[in-house]
Design a protein around this motif. Structure first.
Motif, PDB file in Angstrom:
ATOM      1  N   PRO A  74      29.504-113.493  57.346  1.00  0.00           N
ATOM      2  CA  PRO A  74      30.723-114.084  57.912  1.00  0.00           C
ATOM      3  C   PRO A  74      30.597-114.291  59.426  1.00  0.00           C
ATOM      4  CG  PRO A  74      31.237-112.141  56.585  1.00  0.00           C
ATOM      5  CD  PRO A  74      29.769-112.224  56.678  1.00  0.00           C
ATOM      6  N   ASP A  75      31.167-115.386  59.925  1.00  0.00           N
ATOM      7  CA  ASP A  75      31.123-115.685  61.355  1.00  0.00           C
ATOM      8  C   ASP A  75      31.926-114.672  62.160  1.00  0.00           C
ATOM      9  OD1 ASP A  75      29.649-117.947  60.796  1.00  0.00           O
ATOM     10  OD2 ASP A  75      31.399-119.256  60.756  1.00  0.00           O
ATOM     11  N   GLN A  76      33.092-114.293  61.640  1.00  0.00           N
ATOM     12  CA  GLN A  76      34.003-113.406  62.366  1.00  0.00           C
ATOM     13  C   GLN A  76      34.353-112.202  61.504  1.00  0.00           C
ATOM     14  OE1 GLN A  76      37.382-115.614  63.874  1.00  0.00           O
ATOM     15  NE2 GLN A  76      36.176-117.474  63.868  1.00  0.00           N
ATOM     16  N   ARG A  77      34.748-111.123  62.171  1.00  0.00           N
ATOM     17  CA  ARG A  77      35.152-109.921  61.458  1.00  0.00           C
ATOM     18  C   ARG A  77      36.497-110.107  60.778  1.00  0.00           C
ATOM     19  NH1 ARG A  77      34.232-104.697  65.329  1.00  0.00           N
ATOM     20  NH2 ARG A  77      31.977-104.811  65.395  1.00  0.00           N
ATOM     21  N   ILE A  78      36.661-109.434  59.650  1.00  0.00           N
ATOM     22  CA  ILE A  78      37.970-109.363  59.016  1.00  0.00           C
ATOM     23  C   ILE A  78      38.836-108.483  59.907  1.00  0.00           C
ATOM     24  CG2 ILE A  78      39.198-108.432  57.018  1.00  0.00           C
ATOM     25  CD1 ILE A  78      36.804-109.295  55.332  1.00  0.00           C
ATOM     26  N   VAL A  79      40.090-108.879  60.115  1.00  0.00           N
ATOM     27  CA  VAL A  79      40.987-108.192  61.044  1.00  0.00           C
ATOM     28  C   VAL A  79      41.959-107.310  60.264  1.00  0.00           C
ATOM     29  CG1 VAL A  79      42.739-108.513  62.821  1.00  0.00           C
ATOM     30  CG2 VAL A  79      40.833-110.130  62.652  1.00  0.00           C
ATOM     31  N   PHE A  99      45.190-107.297  55.849  1.00  0.00           N
ATOM     32  CA  PHE A  99      44.028-107.793  56.570  1.00  0.00           C
ATOM     33  C   PHE A  99      44.139-109.303  56.725  1.00  0.00           C
ATOM     34  CE2 PHE A  99      42.587-103.963  54.424  1.00  0.00           C
ATOM     35  CZ  PHE A  99      41.821-103.322  55.381  1.00  0.00           C
ATOM     36  N   PHE A 100      43.341-109.863  57.643  1.00  0.00           N
ATOM     37  CA  PHE A 100      43.253-111.312  57.805  1.00  0.00           C
ATOM     38  C   PHE A 100      41.780-111.702  57.779  1.00  0.00           C
ATOM     39  CE2 PHE A 100      42.677-115.019  60.640  1.00  0.00           C
ATOM     40  CZ  PHE A 100      43.362-115.952  59.889  1.00  0.00           C
ATOM     41  N   ASN A 101      41.448-112.693  56.953  1.00  0.00           N
ATOM     42  CA  ASN A 101      40.088-113.227  56.903  1.00  0.00           C
ATOM     43  C   ASN A 101      40.060-114.525  57.706  1.00  0.00           C
ATOM     44  OD1 ASN A 101      37.551-114.196  56.326  1.00  0.00           O
ATOM     45  ND2 ASN A 101      37.969-114.614  54.175  1.00  0.00           N
ATOM     46  N   PRO A 102      39.473-114.523  58.916  1.00  0.00           N
ATOM     47  CA  PRO A 102      39.437-115.740  59.742  1.00  0.00           C
ATOM     48  C   PRO A 102      38.319-116.704  59.354  1.00  0.00           C
ATOM     49  CG  PRO A 102      38.417-113.940  60.919  1.00  0.00           C
ATOM     50  CD  PRO A 102      38.932-113.365  59.622  1.00  0.00           C
ATOM     51  N   ASN A 103      37.480-116.330  58.418  1.00  0.00           N
ATOM     52  CA  ASN A 103      36.324-117.141  58.044  1.00  0.00           C
ATOM     53  C   ASN A 103      36.697-118.259  57.081  1.00  0.00           C
ATOM     54  OD1 ASN A 103      34.092-115.481  59.334  1.00  0.00           O
ATOM     55  ND2 ASN A 103      35.213-113.953  58.161  1.00  0.00           N
ATOM     56  N   ARG A 104      35.836-119.253  57.000  1.00  0.00           N
ATOM     57  CA  ARG A 104      36.075-120.405  56.127  1.00  0.00           C
ATOM     58  C   ARG A 104      35.571-120.182  54.707  1.00  0.00           C
ATOM     59  NH1 ARG A 104      34.485-125.482  60.041  1.00  0.00           N
ATOM     60  NH2 ARG A 104      35.930-124.908  61.688  1.00  0.00           N
ATOM     61  N   VAL A 105      35.032-119.013  54.450  1.00  0.00           N
ATOM     62  CA  VAL A 105      34.500-118.727  53.117  1.00  0.00           C
ATOM     63  C   VAL A 105      35.321-117.640  52.439  1.00  0.00           C
ATOM     64  CG1 VAL A 105      32.137-119.411  53.660  1.00  0.00           C
ATOM     65  CG2 VAL A 105      32.836-117.062  54.040  1.00  0.00           C
ATOM     66  N   ARG A 106      35.443-117.769  51.125  1.00  0.00           N
ATOM     67  CA  ARG A 106      36.075-116.716  50.339  1.00  0.00           C
ATOM     68  C   ARG A 106      35.077-115.587  50.168  1.00  0.00           C
ATOM     69  NH1 ARG A 106      38.079-118.979  44.891  1.00  0.00           N
ATOM     70  NH2 ARG A 106      35.879-119.424  44.835  1.00  0.00           N
ATOM     71  N   MET A 107      35.608-114.391  49.980  1.00  0.00           N
ATOM     72  CA  MET A 107      34.759-113.219  49.819  1.00  0.00           C
ATOM     73  C   MET A 107      35.319-112.369  48.692  1.00  0.00           C
ATOM     74  SD  MET A 107      34.399-112.002  53.745  1.00  0.00           S
ATOM     75  CE  MET A 107      34.439-113.203  55.048  1.00  0.00           C
ATOM     76  N   SER A 108      34.584-111.325  48.376  1.00  0.00           N
ATOM     77  CA  SER A 108      35.031-110.355  47.395  1.00  0.00           C
ATOM     78  C   SER A 108      34.954-108.980  48.051  1.00  0.00           C
ATOM     79  CB  SER A 108      34.126-110.415  46.167  1.00  0.00           C
ATOM     80  OG  SER A 108      34.460-109.407  45.254  1.00  0.00           O
ATOM     81  N   PRO A 163      40.889-114.500  50.076  1.00  0.00           N
ATOM     82  CA  PRO A 163      40.964-115.939  50.341  1.00  0.00           C
ATOM     83  C   PRO A 163      40.428-116.272  51.736  1.00  0.00           C
ATOM     84  CG  PRO A 163      43.125-114.931  50.533  1.00  0.00           C
ATOM     85  CD  PRO A 163      42.197-113.868  50.038  1.00  0.00           C
ATOM     86  N   ALA A 164      39.987-117.492  51.909  1.00  0.00           N
ATOM     87  CA  ALA A 164      39.491-117.960  53.205  1.00  0.00           C
ATOM     88  C   ALA A 164      40.650-118.234  54.146  1.00  0.00           C
ATOM     89  CB  ALA A 164      38.665-119.225  53.017  1.00  0.00           C
ATOM     90  N   GLN A 165      40.518-117.848  55.391  1.00  0.00           N
ATOM     91  CA  GLN A 165      41.481-118.102  56.468  1.00  0.00           C
ATOM     92  C   GLN A 165      42.912-117.754  56.056  1.00  0.00           C
ATOM     93  OE1 GLN A 165      40.451-122.206  57.471  1.00  0.00           O
ATOM     94  NE2 GLN A 165      39.280-121.427  59.213  1.00  0.00           N
ATOM     95  N   ASP A 222      45.832-114.162  55.112  1.00  0.00           N
ATOM     96  CA  ASP A 222      46.119-112.735  55.003  1.00  0.00           C
ATOM     97  C   ASP A 222      45.896-112.302  53.563  1.00  0.00           C
ATOM     98  OD1 ASP A 222      46.910-112.484  57.633  1.00  0.00           O
ATOM     99  OD2 ASP A 222      49.050-112.579  57.213  1.00  0.00           O
ATOM    100  N   PHE A 223      45.540-111.034  53.380  1.00  0.00           N
ATOM    101  CA  PHE A 223      45.468-110.465  52.046  1.00  0.00           C
ATOM    102  C   PHE A 223      45.816-108.984  52.142  1.00  0.00           C
ATOM    103  CE2 PHE A 223      41.289-109.964  53.864  1.00  0.00           C
ATOM    104  CZ  PHE A 223      40.819-108.740  53.416  1.00  0.00           C
ATOM    105  N   SER A 224      46.338-108.428  51.054  1.00  0.00           N
ATOM    106  CA  SER A 224      46.729-107.020  51.070  1.00  0.00           C
ATOM    107  C   SER A 224      45.897-106.238  50.060  1.00  0.00           C
ATOM    108  CB  SER A 224      48.220-106.866  50.780  1.00  0.00           C
ATOM    109  OG  SER A 224      48.489-107.158  49.443  1.00  0.00           O
ATOM    110  N   VAL A 225      45.689-104.977  50.411  1.00  0.00           N
ATOM    111  CA  VAL A 225      44.898-104.086  49.582  1.00  0.00           C
ATOM    112  C   VAL A 225      45.695-102.803  49.381  1.00  0.00           C
ATOM    113  CG1 VAL A 225      42.747-102.784  49.423  1.00  0.00           C
ATOM    114  CG2 VAL A 225      42.767-105.007  50.577  1.00  0.00           C
ATOM    115  N   PRO A 226      45.946-102.391  48.144  1.00  0.00           N
ATOM    116  CA  PRO A 226      46.642-101.121  47.931  1.00  0.00           C
ATOM    117  C   PRO A 226      45.730 -99.963  48.336  1.00  0.00           C
ATOM    118  CG  PRO A 226      45.975-102.085  45.839  1.00  0.00           C
ATOM    119  CD  PRO A 226      45.616-103.074  46.897  1.00  0.00           C
ATOM    120  N   VAL A 227      46.257 -99.052  49.161  1.00  0.00           N
ATOM    121  CA  VAL A 227      45.475 -97.891  49.588  1.00  0.00           C
ATOM    122  C   VAL A 227      46.229 -96.616  49.245  1.00  0.00           C
ATOM    123  CG1 VAL A 227      44.186 -99.048  51.418  1.00  0.00           C
ATOM    124  CG2 VAL A 227      46.390 -98.024  51.942  1.00  0.00           C
TER     125      VAL A 227
END
Length: 150
Positions: free
Chosen positions: A19-24, A49-58, A85-87, A89-94
């Motif tokens: 990824p170009d940028q870190r997940i925030v 979290f926020f994924n600023p990248n243009r690619v989806r990840m897992s 998802p790309a660019q 916000d996403f949430s993760v249960p912790v």
């Protein structure tokens, strides 16, 4: 010579997947504290979290240590299979078990029963994500102020 070019091409392809940028790490919402049979409370919430990248990840793994005023209070270790998802916000249960012994029982009770003191919360660790089949470790180091009271 041919092996060197193949090796160089493999390295370039692997670096292109990073990824170009870190997940925030933005914050934790919907925090709930409940009792546990072991005695120490369990804290649950949704890490945003926020994924600023243009690619989806897992998202494959979360490994965070939670510090309250510099004292280690909890560890979050979870293995997941969550699509990021790309660019967006996403949430993760912790879910983590707080250590009242590490925090100091009196400080914890005072904060829970209306002390209203502000605490510095720091999350340190990493996320492990998969991008185009390549697993990448992304560091997390986030500070926040939190007022704990009921």
């Amino acid at each position: 010579m041919k092996k060197r070019w193949s090796f160089l091409l493999l390295i370039v392809l692997m670096l292109a997947c990073v990824p170009d940028q870190r997940i925030v790490f933005k914050n934790i919402r919907e925090v709930v504290i409940e009792g546990s049979p072991e005695g120490d409370p369990i804290i649950q919430g949704a890490a945003i979290f926020f994924n600023p990248n243009r690619v989806r990840m897992s998202l494959r793994e979360i490994n965070l240590e939670v510090f309250v005023d510099g004292k280690k209070a909890a560890v979050v270790q979870q293995r997941l299979q969550l699509k990021i998802p790309a660019q967006a916000d996403f949430s993760v249960p912790v879910r983590a078990q707080l250590s009242l012994k590490e925090l100091g029982l009196m400080d914890a009770l005072r904060s829970l029963f209306g002390g209203g003191k502000k605490y510095e919360i720091r999350y340190v660790g990493y996320l492990r994500v998969r991008v185009h089949g390549v697993v990448v470790k992304i560091p997390v180091d986030y500070k926040d102020q939190l007022r704990l009271k009921i």
